[in-house]
Design a protein around this motif. Structure first.
Motif, PDB file in Angstrom:
ATOM      1  N   THR A   1      17.462 -87.145 -41.973  1.00 29.29           N
ATOM      2  CA  THR A   1      18.933 -87.467 -42.076  1.00 29.29           C
ATOM      3  C   THR A   1      19.260 -87.554 -43.602  1.00 29.29           C
ATOM      4  OG1 THR A   1      18.799 -89.113 -39.994  1.00 29.29           O
ATOM      5  CG2 THR A   1      20.675 -89.534 -41.695  1.00 29.29           C
ATOM      6  N   VAL A   2      20.426 -86.875 -43.613  1.00 28.86           N
ATOM      7  CA  VAL A   2      21.085 -86.767 -44.915  1.00 28.86           C
ATOM      8  C   VAL A   2      21.450 -87.844 -45.842  1.00 28.86           C
ATOM      9  CG1 VAL A   2      22.927 -85.276 -46.664  1.00 28.86           C
ATOM     10  CG2 VAL A   2      21.530 -84.396 -44.665  1.00 28.86           C
ATOM     11  N   LEU A   3      20.879 -88.390 -46.886  1.00 31.43           N
ATOM     12  CA  LEU A   3      21.427 -89.379 -47.546  1.00 31.43           C
ATOM     13  C   LEU A   3      22.177 -89.147 -48.958  1.00 31.43           C
ATOM     14  CD1 LEU A   3      18.337 -91.925 -47.293  1.00 31.43           C
ATOM     15  CD2 LEU A   3      20.357 -91.726 -45.996  1.00 31.43           C
ATOM     16  N   HIS A   4      23.462 -89.037 -49.020  1.00 27.98           N
ATOM     17  CA  HIS A   4      24.129 -88.589 -50.311  1.00 27.98           C
ATOM     18  C   HIS A   4      23.732 -89.509 -51.440  1.00 27.98           C
ATOM     19  CE1 HIS A   4      27.876 -87.678 -52.637  1.00 27.98           C
ATOM     20  NE2 HIS A   4      26.993 -87.039 -53.184  1.00 27.98           N
ATOM     21  N   THR A   5      23.021 -89.256 -52.221  1.00 25.43           N
ATOM     22  CA  THR A   5      22.596 -89.882 -53.491  1.00 25.43           C
ATOM     23  C   THR A   5      22.976 -89.586 -54.995  1.00 25.43           C
ATOM     24  OG1 THR A   5      20.639 -88.896 -53.530  1.00 25.43           O
ATOM     25  CG2 THR A   5      20.661 -90.912 -52.214  1.00 25.43           C
ATOM     26  N   PRO A   6      24.266 -89.581 -55.182  1.00 25.46           N
ATOM     27  CA  PRO A   6      24.752 -88.853 -56.384  1.00 25.46           C
ATOM     28  C   PRO A   6      24.170 -89.508 -57.586  1.00 25.46           C
ATOM     29  CG  PRO A   6      26.357 -90.158 -55.633  1.00 25.46           C
ATOM     30  CD  PRO A   6      25.311 -90.151 -54.307  1.00 25.46           C
ATOM     31  N   GLY A   7      24.088 -89.082 -58.784  1.00 26.01           N
ATOM     32  CA  GLY A   7      23.832 -89.449 -60.134  1.00 26.01           C
ATOM     33  C   GLY A   7      23.012 -88.516 -60.943  1.00 26.01           C
ATOM     34  N   HIS A   8      21.931 -88.078 -60.356  1.00 25.81           N
ATOM     35  CA  HIS A   8      21.334 -87.034 -61.071  1.00 25.81           C
ATOM     36  C   HIS A   8      22.297 -85.544 -61.069  1.00 25.81           C
ATOM     37  CE1 HIS A   8      18.237 -84.502 -62.447  1.00 25.81           C
ATOM     38  NE2 HIS A   8      18.042 -83.493 -61.583  1.00 25.81           N
ATOM     39  N   SER A   9      23.081 -85.596 -60.011  1.00 30.86           N
ATOM     40  CA  SER A   9      24.077 -84.632 -59.979  1.00 30.86           C
ATOM     41  C   SER A   9      25.271 -85.062 -58.991  1.00 30.86           C
ATOM     42  CB  SER A   9      23.549 -83.062 -59.536  1.00 30.86           C
ATOM     43  OG  SER A   9      22.973 -83.030 -58.050  1.00 30.86           O
ATOM     44  N   PRO A  10      26.390 -84.646 -59.196  1.00 28.54           N
ATOM     45  CA  PRO A  10      27.284 -85.266 -58.171  1.00 28.54           C
ATOM     46  C   PRO A  10      26.897 -84.943 -56.661  1.00 28.54           C
ATOM     47  CG  PRO A  10      28.376 -83.779 -59.665  1.00 28.54           C
ATOM     48  CD  PRO A  10      26.842 -83.424 -59.933  1.00 28.54           C
ATOM     49  N   GLY A  11      26.212 -83.872 -56.205  1.00 29.79           N
ATOM     50  CA  GLY A  11      26.041 -83.752 -54.849  1.00 29.79           C
ATOM     51  C   GLY A  11      24.476 -84.037 -54.664  1.00 29.79           C
ATOM     52  N   SER A  12      23.719 -84.594 -55.178  1.00 27.05           N
ATOM     53  CA  SER A  12      22.326 -84.897 -54.950  1.00 27.05           C
ATOM     54  C   SER A  12      22.247 -85.564 -53.710  1.00 27.05           C
ATOM     55  CB  SER A  12      21.789 -85.692 -55.993  1.00 27.05           C
ATOM     56  OG  SER A  12      21.302 -85.092 -57.518  1.00 27.05           O
ATOM     57  N   VAL A  13      21.118 -85.168 -52.671  1.00 25.76           N
ATOM     58  CA  VAL A  13      21.032 -85.912 -51.444  1.00 25.76           C
ATOM     59  C   VAL A  13      19.231 -85.955 -51.300  1.00 25.76           C
ATOM     60  CG1 VAL A  13      22.859 -84.659 -50.598  1.00 25.76           C
ATOM     61  CG2 VAL A  13      20.532 -83.669 -50.209  1.00 25.76           C
ATOM     62  N   CYS A  14      19.081 -86.770 -50.821  1.00 24.11           N
ATOM     63  CA  CYS A  14      17.739 -87.044 -50.049  1.00 24.11           C
ATOM     64  C   CYS A  14      17.634 -86.843 -48.746  1.00 24.11           C
ATOM     65  CB  CYS A  14      17.250 -88.513 -50.394  1.00 24.11           C
ATOM     66  SG  CYS A  14      17.294 -88.928 -52.178  1.00 24.11           S
ATOM     67  N   PHE A  15      16.429 -86.814 -48.093  1.00 23.91           N
ATOM     68  CA  PHE A  15      16.231 -86.577 -46.457  1.00 23.91           C
ATOM     69  C   PHE A  15      15.355 -87.541 -45.961  1.00 23.91           C
ATOM     70  CE2 PHE A  15      17.442 -82.507 -48.427  1.00 23.91           C
ATOM     71  CZ  PHE A  15      18.529 -82.112 -47.869  1.00 23.91           C
ATOM     72  N   SER A  16      15.869 -88.262 -44.929  1.00 22.31           N
ATOM     73  CA  SER A  16      14.915 -89.424 -44.540  1.00 22.31           C
ATOM     74  C   SER A  16      14.523 -89.164 -43.387  1.00 22.31           C
ATOM     75  CB  SER A  16      16.069 -90.928 -44.697  1.00 22.31           C
ATOM     76  OG  SER A  16      15.219 -91.961 -44.072  1.00 22.31           O
ATOM     77  N   ALA A  17      13.203 -89.432 -43.109  1.00 20.26           N
ATOM     78  CA  ALA A  17      12.704 -89.013 -41.692  1.00 20.26           C
ATOM     79  C   ALA A  17      11.753 -90.279 -41.171  1.00 20.26           C
ATOM     80  CB  ALA A  17      11.617 -87.703 -41.784  1.00 20.26           C
ATOM     81  N   PRO A  18      12.461 -91.354 -40.996  1.00 18.18           N
ATOM     82  CA  PRO A  18      11.910 -92.537 -40.823  1.00 18.18           C
ATOM     83  C   PRO A  18      10.628 -92.732 -39.486  1.00 18.18           C
ATOM     84  CG  PRO A  18      13.854 -92.636 -39.570  1.00 18.18           C
ATOM     85  CD  PRO A  18      13.829 -91.318 -40.547  1.00 18.18           C
ATOM     86  N   ALA A  19      10.737 -91.457 -38.640  1.00 14.34           N
ATOM     87  CA  ALA A  19       9.671 -91.512 -37.638  1.00 14.34           C
ATOM     88  C   ALA A  19       8.732 -90.564 -38.111  1.00 14.34           C
ATOM     89  CB  ALA A  19      10.390 -90.772 -36.398  1.00 14.34           C
ATOM     90  N   LEU A  20       8.409 -89.942 -39.371  1.00  7.55           N
ATOM     91  CA  LEU A  20       7.364 -89.006 -39.694  1.00  7.55           C
ATOM     92  C   LEU A  20       6.007 -89.849 -40.231  1.00  7.55           C
ATOM     93  CD1 LEU A  20       6.746 -86.047 -40.023  1.00  7.55           C
ATOM     94  CD2 LEU A  20       7.800 -86.137 -42.142  1.00  7.55           C
ATOM     95  N   ASP A  21       5.214 -89.629 -39.770  1.00  8.31           N
ATOM     96  CA  ASP A  21       3.720 -90.074 -40.226  1.00  8.31           C
ATOM     97  C   ASP A  21       3.755 -91.525 -39.980  1.00  8.31           C
ATOM     98  OD1 ASP A  21       1.333 -89.630 -41.373  1.00  8.31           O
ATOM     99  OD2 ASP A  21       1.952 -90.247 -43.368  1.00  8.31           O
ATOM    100  N   GLY A  22       4.622 -92.210 -39.030  1.00 11.61           N
ATOM    101  CA  GLY A  22       4.215 -93.542 -38.846  1.00 11.61           C
ATOM    102  C   GLY A  22       4.939 -94.582 -39.920  1.00 11.61           C
ATOM    103  N   SER A  23       4.735 -94.296 -41.084  1.00 14.42           N
ATOM    104  CA  SER A  23       5.404 -95.060 -42.135  1.00 14.42           C
ATOM    105  C   SER A  23       6.741 -94.644 -42.602  1.00 14.42           C
ATOM    106  CB  SER A  23       4.440 -95.188 -43.323  1.00 14.42           C
ATOM    107  OG  SER A  23       4.320 -94.014 -43.864  1.00 14.42           O
ATOM    108  N   GLY A  24       7.210 -93.396 -42.137  1.00 16.16           N
ATOM    109  CA  GLY A  24       8.320 -92.939 -42.544  1.00 16.16           C
ATOM    110  C   GLY A  24       8.316 -92.110 -43.865  1.00 16.16           C
ATOM    111  N   VAL A  25       9.180 -91.165 -44.153  1.00 18.49           N
ATOM    112  CA  VAL A  25       9.006 -90.265 -45.242  1.00 18.49           C
ATOM    113  C   VAL A  25      10.422 -89.920 -45.695  1.00 18.49           C
ATOM    114  CG1 VAL A  25       8.466 -87.999 -46.221  1.00 18.49           C
ATOM    115  CG2 VAL A  25       6.944 -89.198 -44.421  1.00 18.49           C
TER     116      VAL A  25
END
Length: 261
Positions: A170-194
């Motif tokens: 899932t795309v998380l828009h996380t501006p600051g480092h650049s205006p369009g910076s994003v992270c990608f969240s995968a809560p079901a990956l590897d049990g603990s989430g990534v």
């Protein structure tokens, strides 16, 4: 490109020669991208063959902005199974990335932001693997510094989802480092989430905000509101340097605010 915490006297606000992040350890992942544990307790996912897995490549090149150029090492993340994958930030070395894809169908190429070290190789990779390039539109101004006459293929939006091998990012828009910076969240990956954090959150602090189109208060807000609310066991796989976890970084938020970087 970014770093957690500048070092006085460096042109970029981080230790030379890499203004982006701590140097990768000597036992860093080999070209196969195999995951390794570190003292933060973070261990990228390594399920059995045929299941969804995370592969890490470390590639080397340069980062340029605001008249400066620095040598850097980047993490390229490939998430998928034996048949299909997504590629996150295919930096510097197109052939190395294509070899790691190993003939799989690439569902999408996902960019966490458009600093040149993250995107200079992406058009060649996309052409070779036949995949679309996805970027948040607020980073168009940075994209156009590298590709002034060529658009990226598709816009990322907060909350957008990409699925590969039954795992959703899932795309998380996380501006600051650049205006369009994003992270990608995968809560079901590897049990603990990534969390694939790009240059927003590193082991040791937020990404650098001392250059054009960046802002410290904005990145702190993104980290506080979008990332530190994730479960503490969530593994954080960064754009440069070693992995960490949300739980390892969360207690230090006020320290980062107090130091101003």
């Amino acid at each position: 490109m970014s770093a957690p915490g500048p070092t006085p006297g460096s042109a970029s606000g981080a230790s030379a020669p890499d203004p982006a992040a701590p140097a990768v350890d000597g036992d860093a992942l080999p070209d196969t991208g195999r995951a390794h544990p570190d003292d933060s307790g973070a261990v990228p996912a390594r399920p059995a063959a045929g299941q969804v897995r995370v592969e890490r490549l470390v590639t080397a090149g340069t980062f340029s902005l605001d008249g400066g150029t620095w040598e850097v090492e980047n993490n390229v993340w490939i998430v998928g199974d034996d048949d299909a994958c997504v590629v996150i930030d295919p930096a510097h070395d197109p052939q190395k990335v294509v070899e790691a894809v190993a003939g799989r169908r690439v569902v999408a190429i996902l960019l966490t932001h458009a600093h040149d070290d993250h995107i200079r190789a992406v058009k060649e990779v996309a052409g070779q693997v036949g995949a679309e390039i996805h970027l948040h539109p607020e980073d168009t101004v940075l994209w156009e510094q590298v590709y002034p006459h060529t658009a990226f293929d598709a816009e990322l939006a907060d909350g957008q989802e990409f699925t590969v091998g039954g795992v959703t990012l899932t795309v998380l828009h996380t501006p600051g480092h650049s205006p369009g910076s994003v992270c990608f969240s995968a809560p079901a990956l590897d049990g603990s989430g990534v969390l694939f954090s790009g240059d927003t959150l590193f082991r040791g602090g937020p990404g650098a905000t001392g250059r054009s189109y960046s802002d410290f208060d904005t990145i702190i807000g993104s980290i506080r509101e979008r990332l530190l609310t994730l479960p503490p066991e969530t593994q954080v796989l960064t754009g440069h340097g070693d992995p960490t976890t949300i739980g390892a970084e969360a207690p230090h938020l006020q320290e980062w605010i107090d130091r101003g970087h």
